[in-house]
Design a protein around this motif. Sequence first.
Motif, PDB file in Angstrom:
ATOM      1  N   LEU A   1       0.815  -1.208   0.000  1.00  0.00           N
ATOM      2  CA  LEU A   1       0.000   0.000   0.000  1.00  0.00           C
ATOM      3  C   LEU A   1       0.851   1.261   0.000  1.00  0.00           C
ATOM      4  O   LEU A   1       0.589   2.207  -0.754  1.00  0.00           O
ATOM      5  CB  LEU A   1      -0.944  -0.003   1.200  1.00  0.00           C
TER       6      LEU A   1
ATOM      7  N   TRP B   1      -5.500   3.315  -8.618  1.00  0.00           N
ATOM      8  CA  TRP B   1      -5.957   3.213  -7.223  1.00  0.00           C
ATOM      9  C   TRP B   1      -7.428   2.825  -7.167  1.00  0.00           C
ATOM     10  O   TRP B   1      -7.834   1.997  -6.359  1.00  0.00           O
ATOM     11  CB  TRP B   1      -5.775   4.534  -6.501  1.00  0.00           C
TER      12      TRP B   1
ATOM     13  N   ILE C   1      -8.246   1.531  -3.572  1.00  0.00           N
ATOM     14  CA  ILE C   1      -7.379   2.255  -2.648  1.00  0.00           C
ATOM     15  C   ILE C   1      -7.840   3.698  -2.542  1.00  0.00           C
ATOM     16  O   ILE C   1      -8.044   4.377  -3.546  1.00  0.00           O
ATOM     17  CB  ILE C   1      -5.912   2.213  -3.122  1.00  0.00           C
TER      18      ILE C   1
END
Length: 86
Positions: free
Chosen positions: A17, A71, A76
């Motif tokens: 991440l 993302w 994310i």
Amino acid sequence: MTVQDAGGQTSAGPMGLEELLALPATVNVMTAGRALGIGRDKAYELIRAGGFPVRTLMLGGTVRVPTVELWKVLGIEPKHGVTKST
């Protein structure tokens, strides 16, 4: 397989991440593929077939992938200070 990043360092395997959130505004196909768990050849095959899971930008002879869209596909949420385009 190893991938050399813009800083010249070599890394292998899936991205964490922290590494994903540190990506620049656009990335090359190798980096996007690595983030998605797709190899180089498969990534380019999907791009040619119009099936790559993220929008790509053709800039001359170069293919770039917008990080914000990468993302989004990965689910994310960027941290504070990083803005999304609408």
